[in-house]
Scaffold this motif. Structure first.
Motif, PDB file in Angstrom:
ATOM      1  N   HIS A 181      13.659 -22.885  18.526  1.00 23.58           N
ATOM      2  CA  HIS A 181      13.243 -23.463  19.819  1.00 23.58           C
ATOM      3  C   HIS A 181      14.462 -23.868  20.648  1.00 23.58           C
ATOM      4  CE1 HIS A 181       8.741 -24.406  19.608  1.00 23.58           C
ATOM      5  NE2 HIS A 181       8.993 -23.705  18.530  1.00 23.58           N
TER       6      HIS A 181
ATOM      7  N   HIS B 282      12.732 -23.335  12.289  1.00 24.15           N
ATOM      8  CA  HIS B 282      11.840 -23.160  13.434  1.00 24.15           C
ATOM      9  C   HIS B 282      12.312 -24.009  14.617  1.00 24.15           C
ATOM     10  CE1 HIS B 282       7.521 -22.024  14.606  1.00 24.15           C
ATOM     11  NE2 HIS B 282       8.237 -22.222  15.680  1.00 24.15           N
TER      12      HIS B 282
ATOM     13  N   HIS C   5       7.679 -28.084  12.819  1.00 27.57           N
ATOM     14  CA  HIS C   5       9.015 -28.394  13.337  1.00 27.57           C
ATOM     15  C   HIS C   5       9.471 -29.721  12.781  1.00 27.57           C
ATOM     16  CE1 HIS C   5       6.535 -26.100  16.121  1.00 27.57           C
ATOM     17  NE2 HIS C   5       7.616 -25.416  16.425  1.00 27.57           N
TER      18      HIS C   5
ATOM     19  N   CYS D 245       3.348 -23.518  20.855  1.00 32.17           N
ATOM     20  CA  CYS D 245       3.712 -23.083  19.505  1.00 32.17           C
ATOM     21  C   CYS D 245       2.745 -23.679  18.493  1.00 32.17           C
ATOM     22  CB  CYS D 245       5.137 -23.496  19.157  1.00 32.17           C
ATOM     23  SG  CYS D 245       5.676 -22.782  17.581  1.00 32.17           S
TER      24      CYS D 245
HETATM   25 ZN   LIG Z   1       7.594 -23.548  17.159  1.00 34.12          ZN
END
Ligand SMILES: [Zn+2]
Length: 242
Positions: A102, A98, A208, A204
């Protein structure tokens, strides 16, 4: 304000909890460390354990009262106190993947005139795809982002989150990066912003890494044309997918 446990305590993957509602093969818990899925990220996997037994959690589904844990055994009927455990390797891989999306997304936004995301999917095999609305893009220029992505991993940028009012978030170009999906606002009308410090900020709701340097290197596996506007970029974590 009540925020999701996986956001408030991203490093706590197991906790003691209790069943608050149950059906055969599924259970609602008082508290849970599981990420329920969303924004292209898969739900956590793991298990529920009690004295003398355990059952795997194979998915989470939104339902009455919250997210229900779907059990591998469709006949299992649980009650009382138990321990909920997220599979740490799966969560860590999802966090890395993830974070990688980004970083890719940041460079596409910066270098392709504020291009937005039209779709995202993270896979259990360590690959992910992101679709971007970049009608004029040269696919070679997209492929060439692999170098900057890995440089951003080497630079070990911190990753952190904060919350801003939804109305405010819409005033900052690029903060809402997806053309179609916005993470669900909190009960008090705020939206979660994930910042890779020095590189990128965007709304989001996923999980992460705490810093980009915790990631494996990332390869760009493929760039496809998906319609006149869209490019699909597939990435993979080195050592996991490639
Ligand atoms: Zn994210």
């Amino acid at each position: 304000m009540a925020r999701a446990f996986y956001h408030e305590h991203p490093e706590t993957l197991a906790l003691e909890t209790e069943v608050v509602d149950a059906r055969p093969g599924r259970v609602l818990l008082a508290r849970s460390p599981f990420y329920p899925g969303g924004g292209g990220q898969l739900a956590d996997r793991g298990r529920l354990c009690w004295s003398g037994g355990a059952v795997a959690v194979v998915g989470l589904e939104a339902g009455e009262g919250g997210y229900w844990h779907v059990l591998e055994d469709p006949a299992a009927e649980l009650a009382g106190d138990l321990r909920a455990e997220v599979d740490p390797a799966f969560r860590r891989m999802m966090r890395a993947l993830h974070t990688g999306t980004h970083i890719l997304n940041a460079f596409v936004f910066q270098r392709f005139a504020g291009a937005l995301v039209t779709g995202a999917q993270l896979n259990a095999d360590g690959t992910a795809r992101l679709d971007f609305d970049v009608p004029e893009a040269d696919n070679e220029r997209l492929r060439a982002l692999e170098g900057p992505i890995n440089e951003a991993i080497r630079q070990n940028f911190a990753v952190r989150d904060d919350y801003v009012a939804l109305a405010e978030a819409y005033e900052v170009p690029g903060l809402i990066r997806s053309k179609s999906v916005t993470p669900p606002p909190t009960a008090d009308g705020k939206i979660r912003i994930v910042e890779i410090v020095g590189l990128d900020r965007q709304a989001c709701g996923g999980t992460h890494l705490a810093a980009t340097g915790d990631s494996e290197p990332v390869r760009i596996l493929k760039v496809d044309n998906k319609g006149r506007h869209n490019r699909r970029v597939r990435i993979g974590l080195v050592g996991v997918a490639v």
